[in-house]
Design a protein around this motif. Structure first.
Motif, PDB file in Angstrom:
ATOM      1  N   ALA A  46       0.859  -1.187   0.000  1.00 46.42           N
ATOM      2  CA  ALA A  46       0.000   0.000   0.000  1.00 46.42           C
ATOM      3  C   ALA A  46       0.897   1.241   0.000  1.00 46.42           C
ATOM      4  O   ALA A  46       1.966   1.229   0.623  1.00 46.42           O
ATOM      5  N   PRO A  47       0.507   2.303  -0.683  1.00 46.98           N
ATOM      6  CA  PRO A  47      -0.759   2.510  -1.386  1.00 46.98           C
ATOM      7  C   PRO A  47      -0.709   2.166  -2.878  1.00 46.98           C
ATOM      8  O   PRO A  47      -1.570   2.584  -3.634  1.00 46.98           O
ATOM      9  N   TRP A  48       0.272   1.390  -3.292  1.00 45.06           N
ATOM     10  CA  TRP A  48       0.467   1.136  -4.721  1.00 45.06           C
ATOM     11  C   TRP A  48      -0.313  -0.061  -5.233  1.00 45.06           C
ATOM     12  O   TRP A  48      -0.972   0.002  -6.268  1.00 45.06           O
ATOM     13  N   HIS A  49      -0.243  -1.177  -4.522  1.00 41.92           N
ATOM     14  CA  HIS A  49      -0.972  -2.376  -4.937  1.00 41.92           C
ATOM     15  C   HIS A  49      -1.165  -3.256  -3.703  1.00 41.92           C
ATOM     16  O   HIS A  49      -0.208  -3.711  -3.098  1.00 41.92           O
ATOM     17  N   PHE A  50      -2.423  -3.470  -3.333  1.00 42.96           N
ATOM     18  CA  PHE A  50      -2.725  -4.228  -2.125  1.00 42.96           C
ATOM     19  C   PHE A  50      -4.182  -4.668  -2.170  1.00 42.96           C
ATOM     20  O   PHE A  50      -4.958  -4.189  -3.002  1.00 42.96           O
ATOM     21  N   GLU A  51      -4.554  -5.569  -1.297  1.00 43.85           N
ATOM     22  CA  GLU A  51      -5.938  -6.041  -1.227  1.00 43.85           C
ATOM     23  C   GLU A  51      -6.701  -5.264  -0.174  1.00 43.85           C
ATOM     24  O   GLU A  51      -6.216  -5.067   0.946  1.00 43.85           O
ATOM     25  N   ASN A  52      -7.906  -4.811  -0.525  1.00 43.82           N
ATOM     26  CA  ASN A  52      -8.744  -4.107   0.446  1.00 43.82           C
ATOM     27  C   ASN A  52      -9.485  -5.118   1.316  1.00 43.82           C
ATOM     28  O   ASN A  52      -9.262  -6.334   1.215  1.00 43.82           O
ATOM     29  N   ASP A  53     -10.356  -4.626   2.165  1.00 42.41           N
ATOM     30  CA  ASP A  53     -11.066  -5.504   3.100  1.00 42.41           C
ATOM     31  C   ASP A  53     -11.943  -6.525   2.384  1.00 42.41           C
ATOM     32  O   ASP A  53     -12.255  -7.584   2.941  1.00 42.41           O
ATOM     33  N   GLU A  56     -10.248  -7.251  -2.786  1.00 37.97           N
ATOM     34  CA  GLU A  56     -10.052  -6.714  -4.135  1.00 37.97           C
ATOM     35  C   GLU A  56      -8.694  -6.045  -4.242  1.00 37.97           C
ATOM     36  O   GLU A  56      -8.237  -5.402  -3.301  1.00 37.97           O
ATOM     37  N   LEU A  57      -8.063  -6.209  -5.383  1.00 34.67           N
ATOM     38  CA  LEU A  57      -6.777  -5.580  -5.615  1.00 34.67           C
ATOM     39  C   LEU A  57      -6.992  -4.107  -5.947  1.00 34.67           C
ATOM     40  O   LEU A  57      -7.718  -3.761  -6.884  1.00 34.67           O
ATOM     41  N   VAL A  58      -6.385  -3.225  -5.155  1.00 40.30           N
ATOM     42  CA  VAL A  58      -6.562  -1.778  -5.319  1.00 40.30           C
ATOM     43  C   VAL A  58      -5.207  -1.100  -5.160  1.00 40.30           C
ATOM     44  O   VAL A  58      -4.208  -1.726  -4.813  1.00 40.30           O
ATOM     45  N   GLY A  59      -5.176   0.201  -5.389  1.00 41.53           N
ATOM     46  CA  GLY A  59      -3.962   0.981  -5.228  1.00 41.53           C
ATOM     47  C   GLY A  59      -3.715   1.853  -6.443  1.00 41.53           C
ATOM     48  O   GLY A  59      -4.409   1.758  -7.456  1.00 41.53           O
ATOM     49  N   ILE A 102       3.080  -2.466 -14.170  1.00 43.36           N
ATOM     50  CA  ILE A 102       2.809  -1.221 -13.438  1.00 43.36           C
ATOM     51  C   ILE A 102       2.959  -1.571 -11.958  1.00 43.36           C
ATOM     52  O   ILE A 102       2.034  -2.054 -11.316  1.00 43.36           O
ATOM     53  N   GLN A 103       4.145  -1.329 -11.425  1.00 47.40           N
ATOM     54  CA  GLN A 103       4.486  -1.851 -10.096  1.00 47.40           C
ATOM     55  C   GLN A 103       5.528  -0.975  -9.413  1.00 47.40           C
ATOM     56  O   GLN A 103       6.641  -1.386  -9.186  1.00 47.40           O
ATOM     57  N   PHE A 104       5.150   0.252  -9.080  1.00 47.16           N
ATOM     58  CA  PHE A 104       6.004   1.261  -8.440  1.00 47.16           C
ATOM     59  C   PHE A 104       7.476   1.097  -8.811  1.00 47.16           C
ATOM     60  O   PHE A 104       8.363   0.985  -7.990  1.00 47.16           O
ATOM     61  N   MET A 105       7.726   1.167 -10.122  1.00 45.07           N
ATOM     62  CA  MET A 105       9.054   0.892 -10.667  1.00 45.07           C
ATOM     63  C   MET A 105       9.808   2.192 -10.926  1.00 45.07           C
ATOM     64  O   MET A 105       9.363   3.037 -11.712  1.00 45.07           O
ATOM     65  N   GLU A 260      -7.461   9.352  -2.791  1.00 46.69           N
ATOM     66  CA  GLU A 260      -7.692   8.182  -1.946  1.00 46.69           C
ATOM     67  C   GLU A 260      -6.397   7.653  -1.331  1.00 46.69           C
ATOM     68  O   GLU A 260      -6.348   7.309  -0.144  1.00 46.69           O
ATOM     69  N   TYR A 261      -5.337   7.572  -2.124  1.00 42.83           N
ATOM     70  CA  TYR A 261      -4.126   6.899  -1.667  1.00 42.83           C
ATOM     71  C   TYR A 261      -3.060   7.831  -1.114  1.00 42.83           C
ATOM     72  O   TYR A 261      -2.188   7.391  -0.371  1.00 42.83           O
ATOM     73  N   PHE A 262      -3.129   9.128  -1.454  1.00 41.21           N
ATOM     74  CA  PHE A 262      -2.136  10.062  -0.945  1.00 41.21           C
ATOM     75  C   PHE A 262      -2.738  11.167  -0.092  1.00 41.21           C
ATOM     76  O   PHE A 262      -2.009  12.014   0.428  1.00 41.21           O
TER      77      PHE A 262
END
Length: 276
Positions: A46-53, A56-59, A102-105, A260-262
């Protein structure tokens, strides 16, 4: 009105016919023929790619994938996310296991010899996380503390240099994991934790009673998506789609994710001179 009329006329051209102009082996044509986009990404950061409650994959990275799917199919759900280890970010692109990573590269010259990078979609940096109840929660207070200021950071060869760029006299505590870097702050063994700017904004906006953004960031690093080399049709499409989503007339997905993420509103875009 001429611009609007032209834009309307272009919608009469089907995506399939337009993609037929792309090179036969272009991902642009392959993805459209397949009917979905395949994105390599992660699931644990998080906040780039993670599962929510809901599982679901979000970020932010996930949103960038959905932005591309919307550009391709006018449907942000037409995307399959393939979770991969960071070490597979480049190999999975070059072997066509995914259409794009697409992975915080972080973009750099060495990686650019192996893959194409898209235009940047975020500028990362190092920042300082503090405790909201601390007397030394702001950067100015930390700086004024001189050698009495203690900072935790993930152990690496540049750790001392990185901290001392912003706090020249601070004591630097190098720690083995990011979780322990934060734990040192929470237990008040240090006055601040030096972590990614995105992490600071994510934690401080989600847990304002627990974390505070000290208000200092440095060492800009560009995040971009990775694409297979030589496919200029696909690279051009990705770049233009990202640009429209960040600076054009279709910013809703990007803006919502940024907030949402920042925890921040994106800067206002003003019609007139282009600033992209």
């Amino acid at each position: 009105m001429a611009g609007l009329a032209t834009a309307g006329a272009l919608t009469a051209v089907s995506a399939e016919k337009a993609a037929a102009q792309a090179a036969p082996d272009s991902v642009l044509r392959t993805a459209l023929d397949r009917g979905k986009l395949i994105v390599g990404t992660g699931s644990t950061n998080a906040p780039w790619h993670f599962e929510n409650d809901a599982g679901e994959l979000v970020g932010m990275d996930i949103t960038m994938g959905r932005i591309l799917a919307k550009g391709l199919f006018d449907d942000p759900t037409k995307v399959e996310f393939v979770t991969q280890d960071p070490a597979q970010r480049i190999p999975n692109v070059t072997t066509n296991k995914v259409d794009i990573t697409i992975q915080f590269m972080t973009m750099n010259a060495q990686r650019s010899q192996l893959i194409h990078f898209s235009r940047p979609y975020y500028v990362e940096g190092v920042a300082l996380l503090t405790l909201p109840g601390s007397e030394n929660k702001t950067f100015d207070k930390l700086l004024a503390g001189g050698s009495a200021t203690r900072v935790s950071i993930l152990q690496n060869v540049d750790a001392e240099t990185s901290v001392h760029y912003a706090l020249p006299q601070a004591q630097v505590m190098q720690i083995d994991t990011q979780a322990n870097v934060l734990q040192a702050l929470e237990s008040k063994r240090v006055d601040a934790a030096a972590v990614d700017l995105s992490t600071v904004r994510w934690l401080a906006s989600r847990n304002p009673d627990k974390y505070f953004d000290a208000g200092k960031s440095w060492y800009s690093m560009l995040y971009g998506a990775a694409l297979r080399q030589g496919d200029l049709d696909w690279l051009t499409f990705v770049n233009q789609t990202f640009t429209i989503a960040m600076f054009g007339h279709e910013t809703a997905l990007y803006d919502a994710a940024f907030k949402e993420y920042f925890g921040q509103e994106p800067p206002l875009r003003h019609p007139g001179f282009p600033a992209v």
